[in-house]
Design a protein around this motif. Sequence first.
Motif, mmCIF file in Angstrom:
data_model
loop_
_atom_site.group_PDB
_atom_site.id
_atom_site.type_symbol
_atom_site.label_atom_id
_atom_site.label_comp_id
_atom_site.label_asym_id
_atom_site.label_seq_id
_atom_site.Cartn_x
_atom_site.Cartn_y
_atom_site.Cartn_z
ATOM 1 N N SER A 52 34.686 27.530 44.848
ATOM 2 C CA SER A 52 35.794 28.319 44.308
ATOM 3 C C SER A 52 35.286 29.537 43.558
ATOM 4 O O SER A 52 34.079 29.688 43.305
ATOM 5 C CB SER A 52 36.647 27.463 43.362
ATOM 6 N N HIS A 53 36.215 30.412 43.148
ATOM 7 C CA HIS A 53 35.869 31.625 42.404
ATOM 8 C C HIS A 53 35.269 31.309 41.038
ATOM 9 O O HIS A 53 34.607 32.151 40.437
ATOM 10 C CB HIS A 53 37.112 32.506 42.240
ATOM 11 N N THR A 54 35.481 30.077 40.541
ATOM 12 C CA THR A 54 34.892 29.689 39.254
ATOM 13 C C THR A 54 33.620 28.870 39.418
ATOM 14 O O THR A 54 33.054 28.418 38.429
ATOM 15 C CB THR A 54 35.905 28.871 38.420
ATOM 16 N N GLY A 55 33.191 28.655 40.667
ATOM 17 C CA GLY A 55 31.956 27.923 40.913
ATOM 18 C C GLY A 55 32.121 26.451 41.193
ATOM 19 O O GLY A 55 31.128 25.747 41.428
ATOM 20 N N GLU A 56 33.374 25.944 41.175
ATOM 21 C CA GLU A 56 33.602 24.536 41.498
ATOM 22 C C GLU A 56 33.339 24.303 42.989
ATOM 23 O O GLU A 56 33.696 25.127 43.832
ATOM 24 C CB GLU A 56 35.039 24.127 41.158
#
Length: 340
Positions: free
Chosen positions: A238-242
């Motif tokens: 994801s865009h948050t690194g998840e």
Amino acid sequence: MELTTSGGKRLIDQIANLKVPVFVPTGGDPLNLPDIFELVGHARTMGVRVSLTPSATPLLTREMVVGVKQAGHARLAVSMDGACAGTHDAFRGMLGSFARTLDAIRWANENGLPVQINTAFSRRNVAEIDDLVALMESLQITLWSVFFLVPTGRGKLSDLLNAEEFEQIFARLYTLSKTASFDIKATEAQHYRRFLLQQRVAERKSGTEPASSQQKPADAIGRAPRGLNDGKGFVFVSHTGEVFPSGFMPLSAGNVRQQELAAIYYDSPLFRSLRDTAKLEGKCGACEFKDICGGSRSPAYALTGNPNNEEPCCSYVPKGYIQSPSNLKTAFTLYVLQGG
């Protein structure tokens, strides 16, 4: 909360170390990222093949497509979710999206950039399948990637097709695959592999197996030698690194801010469980095709809360398998709750 440019480059370095066939910046719309071409340039430097999937917004211009080509993309992927502007634009929620998509395909062809079209079949557009097939045949594309709606996020349960409708689409895709100048693959419909095997075996037995004479356009990315599945040859960051098994299964296995992507992919309990076909339950656990199919894990999770449950949109019943009444009751109860 989004990854910074340096964080994105570190992620790309980890992707390069995994030697993956393709890196797909997707969205939302990756063209909204001010550093998208810097990131793509870094990926190219690291030897990572990139396939961009922009949205058909005013940001997708002829100049942008030229920039995509010059940045070294292996492919441009766009969505086409209807055979006409009315259906597609309603599905996408943006007027003019259909026309912009056709423009982007034309611009890519003019610049020698291979094109992939993604189509998500659901209750909204299944009646247009013949028109969609005709449209695909009229366009100069390399791959038609056929998605099947997963009722997660904004995907509505009421738009989900049933198992019999999946089989009907499979039959149409298989017929098209014999004559089309482009490749066809199914996404979130792993049981299409089972369908293909059944059809080819039947054709060999009847002596009607067609000769493979149709020349396909060159594909800079190639195809996986074995079928992919959620968390099995595929990973979504994801865009948050998840890190998720796919974009349709909101179960996090870790975050690239704290762990290396390779460590999450290879060693996280979630990913290891999803790759273990011995953990499959219901029909999928008893199916003789489970090692080449395995059923779509995302719909199983969306409908039952258990990613190892049986594929809910597959009509095939394994030989000698007897459906457990308790499993049916559980699935039905959860299905109604999800719909409510």
